[in-house]
Design a protein around this motif. Structure first.
Motif, PDB file in Angstrom:
ATOM      1  N   CYS A  16       0.973  -1.108  -0.120  1.00 44.18           N
ATOM      2  CA  CYS A  16      -0.119  -0.031   0.036  1.00 44.18           C
ATOM      3  C   CYS A  16       1.083   1.226  -0.054  1.00 44.18           C
ATOM      4  O   CYS A  16       2.137   1.158   0.139  1.00 44.18           O
ATOM      5  CB  CYS A  16      -0.993   0.073   1.069  1.00 44.18           C
ATOM      6  N   ARG A  17       0.079   2.190  -0.296  1.00 48.82           N
ATOM      7  CA  ARG A  17       0.801   3.497  -0.334  1.00 48.82           C
ATOM      8  C   ARG A  17       1.597   3.937   0.836  1.00 48.82           C
ATOM      9  O   ARG A  17       2.750   4.712   0.831  1.00 48.82           O
ATOM     10  CB  ARG A  17       0.171   4.750  -0.988  1.00 48.82           C
ATOM     11  N   ASP A  18       1.124   3.735   1.952  1.00 46.73           N
ATOM     12  CA  ASP A  18       1.809   4.027   3.157  1.00 46.73           C
ATOM     13  C   ASP A  18       2.888   2.945   3.730  1.00 46.73           C
ATOM     14  O   ASP A  18       3.300   3.129   4.953  1.00 46.73           O
ATOM     15  CB  ASP A  18       0.594   4.338   4.285  1.00 46.73           C
ATOM     16  N   GLY A  19       3.113   2.303   2.894  1.00 49.64           N
ATOM     17  CA  GLY A  19       4.147   1.023   3.152  1.00 49.64           C
ATOM     18  C   GLY A  19       3.719  -0.106   3.673  1.00 49.64           C
ATOM     19  O   GLY A  19       4.754  -1.011   3.994  1.00 49.64           O
ATOM     20  N   THR A  20       2.388  -0.174   4.180  1.00 44.79           N
ATOM     21  CA  THR A  20       1.864  -1.425   4.829  1.00 44.79           C
ATOM     22  C   THR A  20       1.701  -2.494   3.772  1.00 44.79           C
ATOM     23  O   THR A  20       1.842  -2.147   2.362  1.00 44.79           O
ATOM     24  CB  THR A  20       0.634  -1.240   5.697  1.00 44.79           C
ATOM     25  N   ARG A  31      -3.154  -6.359   7.462  1.00 41.89           N
ATOM     26  CA  ARG A  31      -2.386  -5.454   6.981  1.00 41.89           C
ATOM     27  C   ARG A  31      -1.416  -5.249   8.094  1.00 41.89           C
ATOM     28  O   ARG A  31      -1.439  -5.340   9.174  1.00 41.89           O
ATOM     29  CB  ARG A  31      -3.116  -4.032   7.001  1.00 41.89           C
ATOM     30  N   THR A  33       1.650  -3.324   9.765  1.00 43.29           N
ATOM     31  CA  THR A  33       2.015  -1.862   9.932  1.00 43.29           C
ATOM     32  C   THR A  33       3.450  -1.661  10.102  1.00 43.29           C
ATOM     33  O   THR A  33       4.116  -0.417  10.017  1.00 43.29           O
ATOM     34  CB  THR A  33       0.987  -1.366  10.965  1.00 43.29           C
ATOM     35  N   ASP A  34       4.140  -2.584  10.651  1.00 50.06           N
ATOM     36  CA  ASP A  34       5.620  -2.223  11.119  1.00 50.06           C
ATOM     37  C   ASP A  34       6.724  -2.967  10.511  1.00 50.06           C
ATOM     38  O   ASP A  34       7.859  -3.045  10.911  1.00 50.06           O
ATOM     39  CB  ASP A  34       5.782  -2.078  12.558  1.00 50.06           C
ATOM     40  N   GLU A  59      -5.192  -1.299  -4.142  1.00 52.47           N
ATOM     41  CA  GLU A  59      -5.345  -0.038  -3.380  1.00 52.47           C
ATOM     42  C   GLU A  59      -5.316   1.001  -4.423  1.00 52.47           C
ATOM     43  O   GLU A  59      -4.570   1.056  -5.277  1.00 52.47           O
ATOM     44  CB  GLU A  59      -4.253   0.196  -2.502  1.00 52.47           C
ATOM     45  N   ASP A  62      -6.545   6.914  -3.676  1.00 47.93           N
ATOM     46  CA  ASP A  62      -6.909   7.597  -2.563  1.00 47.93           C
ATOM     47  C   ASP A  62      -7.080   6.634  -1.156  1.00 47.93           C
ATOM     48  O   ASP A  62      -7.293   6.833  -0.324  1.00 47.93           O
ATOM     49  CB  ASP A  62      -8.494   8.150  -2.693  1.00 47.93           C
ATOM     50  N   ALA A  63      -6.160   5.523  -1.324  1.00 45.00           N
ATOM     51  CA  ALA A  63      -5.951   4.620  -0.179  1.00 45.00           C
ATOM     52  C   ALA A  63      -7.044   3.677   0.027  1.00 45.00           C
ATOM     53  O   ALA A  63      -7.224   2.863   0.883  1.00 45.00           O
ATOM     54  CB  ALA A  63      -5.355   5.259   1.177  1.00 45.00           C
ATOM     55  N   ARG A  81     -11.897   4.776   4.216  1.00 41.60           N
ATOM     56  CA  ARG A  81     -12.224   5.413   5.554  1.00 41.60           C
ATOM     57  C   ARG A  81     -12.862   4.547   6.605  1.00 41.60           C
ATOM     58  O   ARG A  81     -13.868   4.889   7.372  1.00 41.60           O
ATOM     59  CB  ARG A  81     -12.884   6.593   5.497  1.00 41.60           C
TER      60      ARG A  81
END
Length: 142
Positions: A16-20, A31, A33-34, A59, A62-63, A81
């Motif tokens: 995903c765009r946030d790196g997850t 997902r 996350t770290d 994804e 817009d996530a 969201r």
């Protein structure tokens, strides 16, 4: 710490765009996350994910996380969201058996159906259909 374990075979992975990292398995999206197995979250039936079969995930810009439900003809879902939406052919999809999906820069959702056909949907049209959808659990069967 609890470790992320998936009881069924993983069908698809997406960075995903946030790196997850997101993994689709039977009835659950996990997902991380770290970057290791300890920092994770799960989305499943208890969270409102209606469909058990998740064939693929992608994804959007817009996530929003899009899920295809190829097995058992279950349509598609998306998580935007923290709200889960689900559609199938009763809601206007070309087919309930979606193998793969992609979202382009304009937000259009491209779906590859079981017969190899490609269907393209405007995101707002899918959202309008989801808003009209009747909760199947509210039917009394008669």
């Amino acid at each position: 710490k609890e470790e992320a374990q998936i009881e069924w075979a993983v069908m698809d992975l997406a960075v995903c765009r946030d790196g997850t990292l997101a993994a689709a398995a039977l009835g659950v999206v996990t997902r991380w996350t770290d970057g290791d197995q300890h920092g994770f979250s799960r989305i499943g039936r208890a969270d409102g994910l209606e469909k058990q079969s998740i064939q693929a995930l992608t994804e959007g810009p817009d996530a929003t996380l899009w899920l295809s439900h190829f097995l058992w003809g279950s349509g598609v879902s998306w998580i935007a969201r923290d709200v889960i939406h689900t559609l199938d052919s009763r809601d206007g999809l070309y087919s309930d058996r979606v193998e793969r999906m992609a979202v382009d820069g304009r937000g259009r959702v491209w779906m590859i159906e079981i017969d190899g056909a490609v269907a393209i949907y405007e995101r707002d049209a899918l959202e309008r259909a989801a808003a009209l959808r009747v909760d199947p659990s509210s039917h009394d069967g008669g």
